[in-house]
Design a protein around this motif. Structure first.
Motif, PDB file in Angstrom:
ATOM      1  N   LEU A   1       0.828  -1.203   0.000  1.00 25.82           N
ATOM      2  CA  LEU A   1       0.000   0.000   0.000  1.00 25.82           C
ATOM      3  C   LEU A   1       0.864   1.255   0.000  1.00 25.82           C
ATOM      4  O   LEU A   1       0.618   2.202  -0.757  1.00 25.82           O
ATOM      5  CB  LEU A   1      -0.940  -0.012   1.203  1.00 25.82           C
ATOM      6  CG  LEU A   1      -1.880   1.193   1.341  1.00 25.82           C
ATOM      7  CD1 LEU A   1      -2.765   1.310   0.106  1.00 25.82           C
ATOM      8  CD2 LEU A   1      -2.727   1.072   2.598  1.00 25.82           C
ATOM      9  N   ILE A   2       1.884   1.246   0.845  1.00 28.99           N
ATOM     10  CA  ILE A   2       2.786   2.410   0.908  1.00 28.99           C
ATOM     11  C   ILE A   2       3.520   2.572  -0.411  1.00 28.99           C
ATOM     12  O   ILE A   2       3.705   3.689  -0.919  1.00 28.99           O
ATOM     13  CB  ILE A   2       3.773   2.250   2.078  1.00 28.99           C
ATOM     14  CG1 ILE A   2       3.006   2.243   3.407  1.00 28.99           C
ATOM     15  CG2 ILE A   2       4.820   3.363   2.067  1.00 28.99           C
ATOM     16  CD1 ILE A   2       3.887   2.039   4.615  1.00 28.99           C
TER      17      ILE A   2
ATOM     18  N   SER B   1       2.499   1.692  -3.428  1.00 33.08           N
ATOM     19  CA  SER B   1       1.569   2.233  -4.427  1.00 33.08           C
ATOM     20  C   SER B   1       1.304   3.711  -4.191  1.00 33.08           C
ATOM     21  O   SER B   1       1.201   4.501  -5.149  1.00 33.08           O
ATOM     22  CB  SER B   1       0.251   1.453  -4.400  1.00 33.08           C
ATOM     23  OG  SER B   1       0.457   0.095  -4.721  1.00 33.08           O
ATOM     24  N   MET B   2       1.220   4.125  -2.922  1.00 36.82           N
ATOM     25  CA  MET B   2       1.018   5.542  -2.622  1.00 36.82           C
ATOM     26  C   MET B   2       2.213   6.372  -3.062  1.00 36.82           C
ATOM     27  O   MET B   2       2.052   7.490  -3.574  1.00 36.82           O
ATOM     28  CB  MET B   2       0.756   5.711  -1.123  1.00 36.82           C
ATOM     29  CG  MET B   2      -0.569   5.128  -0.658  1.00 36.82           C
ATOM     30  SD  MET B   2      -0.765   5.155   1.135  1.00 36.82           S
ATOM     31  CE  MET B   2      -0.737   6.912   1.443  1.00 36.82           C
ATOM     32  N   ILE B   3       3.417   5.827  -2.896  1.00 38.29           N
ATOM     33  CA  ILE B   3       4.623   6.544  -3.341  1.00 38.29           C
ATOM     34  C   ILE B   3       4.620   6.700  -4.854  1.00 38.29           C
ATOM     35  O   ILE B   3       4.928   7.776  -5.391  1.00 38.29           O
ATOM     36  CB  ILE B   3       5.887   5.800  -2.862  1.00 38.29           C
ATOM     37  CG1 ILE B   3       5.986   5.844  -1.335  1.00 38.29           C
ATOM     38  CG2 ILE B   3       7.142   6.408  -3.487  1.00 38.29           C
ATOM     39  CD1 ILE B   3       7.112   5.004  -0.771  1.00 38.29           C
TER      40      ILE B   3
ATOM     41  N   CYS C   1       1.994   6.716  -6.823  1.00 38.26           N
ATOM     42  CA  CYS C   1       0.954   7.696  -7.166  1.00 38.26           C
ATOM     43  C   CYS C   1       1.433   9.125  -6.927  1.00 38.26           C
ATOM     44  O   CYS C   1       1.132  10.027  -7.722  1.00 38.26           O
ATOM     45  CB  CYS C   1      -0.309   7.423  -6.347  1.00 38.26           C
ATOM     46  SG  CYS C   1      -1.287   6.028  -6.926  1.00 38.26           S
ATOM     47  N   ALA C   2       2.179   9.336  -5.832  1.00 41.37           N
ATOM     48  CA  ALA C   2       2.704  10.672  -5.552  1.00 41.37           C
ATOM     49  C   ALA C   2       3.706  11.103  -6.618  1.00 41.37           C
ATOM     50  O   ALA C   2       3.789  12.288  -6.970  1.00 41.37           O
ATOM     51  CB  ALA C   2       3.353  10.690  -4.176  1.00 41.37           C
TER      52      ALA C   2
ATOM     53  N   SER D   1      -1.966  12.549 -10.018  1.00 49.78           N
ATOM     54  CA  SER D   1      -3.335  12.041  -9.931  1.00 49.78           C
ATOM     55  C   SER D   1      -3.884  11.729 -11.317  1.00 49.78           C
ATOM     56  O   SER D   1      -3.423  12.256 -12.328  1.00 49.78           O
ATOM     57  CB  SER D   1      -4.226  13.077  -9.240  1.00 49.78           C
ATOM     58  OG  SER D   1      -4.229  14.291  -9.981  1.00 49.78           O
TER      59      SER D   1
ATOM     60  N   THR E   1      -3.090   5.890 -11.585  1.00 46.87           N
ATOM     61  CA  THR E   1      -3.460   4.917 -10.550  1.00 46.87           C
ATOM     62  C   THR E   1      -3.316   3.488 -11.065  1.00 46.87           C
ATOM     63  O   THR E   1      -2.857   2.600 -10.346  1.00 46.87           O
ATOM     64  CB  THR E   1      -4.908   5.171 -10.097  1.00 46.87           C
ATOM     65  OG1 THR E   1      -5.038   6.517  -9.658  1.00 46.87           O
ATOM     66  CG2 THR E   1      -5.290   4.222  -8.977  1.00 46.87           C
TER      67      THR E   1
ATOM     68  N   ALA F   1       0.339   2.601 -11.026  1.00 41.86           N
ATOM     69  CA  ALA F   1       0.818   2.398  -9.655  1.00 41.86           C
ATOM     70  C   ALA F   1       0.373   1.046  -9.105  1.00 41.86           C
ATOM     71  O   ALA F   1       1.165   0.320  -8.486  1.00 41.86           O
ATOM     72  CB  ALA F   1       0.306   3.526  -8.763  1.00 41.86           C
ATOM     73  N   ILE F   2      -0.885   0.681  -9.328  1.00 43.57           N
ATOM     74  CA  ILE F   2      -1.382  -0.614  -8.858  1.00 43.57           C
ATOM     75  C   ILE F   2      -0.665  -1.753  -9.581  1.00 43.57           C
ATOM     76  O   ILE F   2      -0.301  -2.774  -8.978  1.00 43.57           O
ATOM     77  CB  ILE F   2      -2.903  -0.708  -9.054  1.00 43.57           C
ATOM     78  CG1 ILE F   2      -3.621   0.332  -8.188  1.00 43.57           C
ATOM     79  CG2 ILE F   2      -3.407  -2.100  -8.716  1.00 43.57           C
ATOM     80  CD1 ILE F   2      -5.119   0.405  -8.434  1.00 43.57           C
TER      81      ILE F   2
END
Length: 227
Positions: free
Chosen positions: A132-133, A135-137, A139-140, A144, A149, A152-153
């Motif tokens: 999760l972390i 994927s968030m990195i 995405c950052a 957006s 997304t 990233a996934i």
């Protein structure tokens, strides 16, 4: 003949899939229902972007099954149209992850010394970070958007495919007919396409005993054919 074999395999796959219990059947029809709702949403849903401030915060009724939001938009329609986006993102990310992961897994399994070591060390490094972390990195970094997304996934799912395919290739390389080809004079593994082709034929078309005897001489390129 090929058509009959295709439908026979399709029936066998169908029996195996639905032979896993009632939970599998229920889950399948729930997913199928969501897919059909997403595909045919314009036929029975209102415009999810239509604003009607006069009827905001309406309770569920025949016209608005789940009521309306603060702008008077139909919540049920917004939910169904949101399902379209979710299905598109999940399908696209899974396909992208499978394409990249299977390719890297084949390379890592077939060329297991330098290229395989580099790929697997990168996979281990990625797995050391919580998905999760990670994927968030990503995405950052990418920004957006739906396709950002998806990427990233997909990147977060790649290690699963790489490890699975690499293990399958290593198992395939250790099969008896590959070992036999090395023992009778072929120093290296056969070409990847030939290796996978022989394995497919052995598993789906030819009896294992006949296949092993015939393919071990073909794999090593020997002039002496074993009857």
């Amino acid at each position: 003949m090929k058509t009959q074999n295709f439908f026979k395999k399709l029936r066998n796959t169908w029996k195996v899939f639905f032979g896993r219990g009632i939970i599998t059947k229920i889950s399948f029809f729930i997913i199928l229902g969501f897919v059909l709702l997403a595909i045919f949403a314009p036929l029975f849903c209102q415009d999810p972007l239509e604003i009607d401030l006069v009827h905001k915060y309406n309770n569920p009724s025949g016209e608005h099954i789940l009521g309306t939001d603060s702008f008077g938009r139909d919540i049920f329609s917004r939910l169904i149209y949101g399902t379209r986006v979710s299905l598109l993102a999940s399908l696209a990310s899974a396909l992208l992850a499978a394409l990249i992961g299977i390719t890297l897994g084949l390379i890592a399994g077939y060329f297991e010394h330098f290229a395989g070591a580099v790929i697997m060390r990168l996979v281990d490094a990625q797995l050391s970070i919580p998905p999760l972390i990670f994927s968030m990195i990503i995405c950052a970094i990418l920004g957006s958007g739906i396709w950002q997304t998806v990427v990233a996934i997909a990147i977060g799912m790649i290690p699963t495919y790489v490890r699975m395919i690499q293990g399958m290739v290593l198992t395939l390389k250790g099969n008896d007919y590959v070992v036999a080809s090395s023992l009778i004079g072929h120093p290296d593994p056969p070409p990847a396409a030939q290796l996978l082709s022989f394995h497919y034929r052995a598993f789906h078309h030819e009896p294992w005993q006949c296949y092993f005897v015939r393919s071990r001489s073909q794999l090593c390129g020997s002039r002496h054919r074993i009857p």
